[in-house]
Design an enzyme around this catalytic site. Structure first.
Site, PDB file in Angstrom:
ATOM      1  N   SER A  37       0.798  -1.227   0.000  1.00  0.00           N
ATOM      2  CA  SER A  37       0.000   0.000   0.000  1.00  0.00           C
ATOM      3  C   SER A  37       0.828   1.272   0.000  1.00  0.00           C
ATOM      4  CB  SER A  37      -0.948  -0.006   1.196  1.00  0.00           C
ATOM      5  OG  SER A  37      -0.205  -0.038   2.393  1.00  0.00           O
ATOM      6  N   HIS A  61      -5.429  -4.170  -1.901  1.00  0.00           N
ATOM      7  CA  HIS A  61      -5.189  -3.070  -2.843  1.00  0.00           C
ATOM      8  C   HIS A  61      -5.114  -3.566  -4.278  1.00  0.00           C
ATOM      9  CE1 HIS A  61      -4.619   0.324  -0.097  1.00  0.00           C
ATOM     10  NE2 HIS A  61      -4.104  -0.562   0.735  1.00  0.00           N
ATOM     11  N   LYS A  73     -12.491  -1.317   0.174  1.00  0.00           N
ATOM     12  CA  LYS A  73     -11.663  -0.477  -0.710  1.00  0.00           C
ATOM     13  C   LYS A  73     -12.304  -0.461  -2.101  1.00  0.00           C
ATOM     14  CE  LYS A  73      -7.494  -0.493   2.048  1.00  0.00           C
ATOM     15  NZ  LYS A  73      -6.957  -1.541   2.904  1.00  0.00           N
TER      16      LYS A  73
HETATM   17  C1  LIG Z   1      -6.826  -1.901   4.292  1.00  0.00           C
HETATM   18  C2  LIG Z   1      -6.060  -3.157   4.448  1.00  0.00           C
HETATM   19  C3  LIG Z   1      -6.448  -4.129   5.363  1.00  0.00           C
HETATM   20  C4  LIG Z   1      -7.616  -3.919   6.295  1.00  0.00           C
HETATM   21  O1  LIG Z   1      -8.807  -3.970   5.594  1.00  0.00           O
HETATM   22  P1  LIG Z   1     -10.165  -3.534   6.360  1.00  0.00           P
HETATM   23  O2  LIG Z   1     -11.216  -4.286   5.655  1.00  0.00           O
HETATM   24  O3  LIG Z   1     -10.263  -2.063   6.205  1.00  0.00           O
HETATM   25  O4  LIG Z   1     -10.000  -3.943   7.774  1.00  0.00           O
HETATM   26  C5  LIG Z   1      -5.746  -5.310   5.407  1.00  0.00           C
HETATM   27  N1  LIG Z   1      -4.684  -5.528   4.603  1.00  0.00           N
HETATM   28  C6  LIG Z   1      -4.252  -4.598   3.713  1.00  0.00           C
HETATM   29  C7  LIG Z   1      -3.075  -4.878   2.841  1.00  0.00           C
HETATM   30  C8  LIG Z   1      -4.911  -3.377   3.624  1.00  0.00           C
HETATM   31  O5  LIG Z   1      -4.481  -2.454   2.791  1.00  0.00           O
END
Ligand SMILES: *Cc1c(COP(=O)(O)O)cnc(C)c1O
Length: 395
Positions: free
Chosen positions: A183, A211, A242
């Site tokens: 990320s 992502h 996301k």
């Molecule tokens: C955002 C993210 C998470 C957490 O996801 P949520 O559903 O918001 O808890 C886990 N792993 C990665 C790589 C992320 O970018």
């Protein structure tokens, strides 16, 4: 006593502020979109949401949520195994499995929970977890909750991964764990090489596609598809928060045995509430939109290529990326904060990241491209970046 404790906390908060790492929250009063407005009336183009496919406020997704509200109510007031499983929860799990070509899927309240609850039920002290040094915080926490022996390899360093696999060779089960797209840098895991090493050392692979799910790879199946090894990753975790609607929710998908064991022993699944029907209805609409249609994903990747070419041509130092994340490197923490503030004044919302979110001396602006962006948004951003970059002596 409580006064003393609060004073103790305030002192620590003051220290965070003095260090320049205190995180403020901007209050948005519009839906999440390419253009957003703040409470104080400012309007900006948003380049810091994970709204990669532009689905956060898509009419079909909102309609899916409303439909499920009407047919299945607001809440379930239950964990899944008591009375929190509706037909639509099973349908969404089936749709996610079909999307990734896996046997079964288990939903969680968030991917933080999926990652927190995936290791301990599957592995114990006889086993080994081999984890990329830049993996997400939730993976690190999940591994801490598991008794398996831990091995860490330098970020994306396949020689070091092989070294760790050799060191772990006598363990019973070996699981390599990586983010699909990282990320903070935007680089895609070298899944082809990881699969080759996993086969050589008889290891399994888990990837976190938060992502990437929905847009990386020709049909958006994620990092494995991007590298031509779709179907070779044993366990995939991801988020509905996301690209896939941006509401809330996470999942783990893989073999039917893995998912069956998680349903028995994964603590965030057993001891946390079932996802609201509205989220499930919206998510079903998301998969209707993306399962057999790559137009949103194609627009996003077009936008990303368009933006990348122009931001590099403007003279900025961008970390190598094939994803929708671009790290504009500034290296200096105060400069990154000043740069982001000036961009905001130019109507472009980006965030400066510095230690401890990224390593010391690696301060940057992270730019996230969306299918919701039009070329005019991207052009305006390039113009603003160029103006501020010159003004602050970056280019
Ligand atoms: C955002 C993210 C998470 C957490 O996801 P949520 O559903 O918001 O808890 C886990 N792993 C990665 C790589 C992320 O970018």
């Amino acid at each position: 006593m409580s006064l003393e404790f609060n004073q103790y906390l305030q002192q620590q908060l003051d220290e965070i502020k003095a260090a320049g790492t205190f995180k403020e929250e901007s209050v948005i009063c519009s839906p999440q979109s390419a253009a957003i407005s703040f409470k104080d009336g400012r309007k900006v183009i948003n380049f810091c949401a994970n709204n990669y496919l532009g689905l956060s406020n898509h009419p079909a997704v909102v309609a899916g949520a409303k439909k499920a509200l009407d047919s299945h109510g607001f809440g379930l007031s239950s964990v899944r195994f008591i009375c929190g499983t509706q037909d639509i929860h099973k349908e969404l799990e089936r749709r996610i499995s079909e999307f990734f070509g896996t046997e079964d899927t288990i939903l969680y309240a968030a991917c933080f929970d999926a990652n927190g609850g995936v290791f301990a039920p599957l592995l114990d002290e006889n086993d080994a977890i081999i984890s990329d040094a830049l993996n997400h915080a939730s993976i690190i926490d999940g591994i801490r909750l598991c008794k398996a022996e831990r091995y860490r390899y330098d970020h994306a360093d396949m020689n070091d991964l092989e070294k760790q696999l050799k060191a772990a060779q006598n363990k019973r089960h070996k699981l390599i764990v990586t983010d699909g797209v990282f990320s903070m840098d935007g680089d895609i895991a070298k899944m082809g090489e990881i699969v080759a090493l996993a086969e050589k050392y008889n290891a399994m692979i888990m990837s976190d596609e938060c992502h990437s799910a929905g847009f990386i790879g020709q049909t958006g199946r994620g990092s494995a598809e991007y590298h031509g090894v779709h179907g070779k990753v044993n366990i995939i975790t991801g988020t509905l928060g996301k690209a896939l609607g941006g509401g809330l929710g996470g999942f783990t998908t893989g073999s039917k045995e893995v998912v069956a064991m998680l349903r028995q022993h994964s603590r965030p699944y057993l001891f946390s509430n079932s996802l609201s029907p509205a989220i499930i209805g919206a998510s079903l609409a998301v998969f209707d939109l993306i399962e057999n249609d790559t137009s949103l994903r194609d627009k996003l990747m077009d936008n990303a290529a368009y933006f990348k070419e122009r931001i590099i041509a403007a003279g900025f130092d961008i970390k190598p990326t094939e994803s929708a994340i671009m790290a504009l490197m500034l290296y200096d923490a105060p400069l990154s904060q000043k740069f982001a503030k000036r961009m905001m004044e130019e109507g472009i919302y980006v965030i400066g990241f510095n230690f401890p979110v990224v390593p010391k001396g690696q301060a940057r602006i992270r730019i996230q491209i969306s299918a919701a962006h039009e070329k005019a948004h991207l052009d305006k951003a390039i113009k603003a970046f160029t103006k501020v970059g010159k003004e602050l002596g970056v280019i």
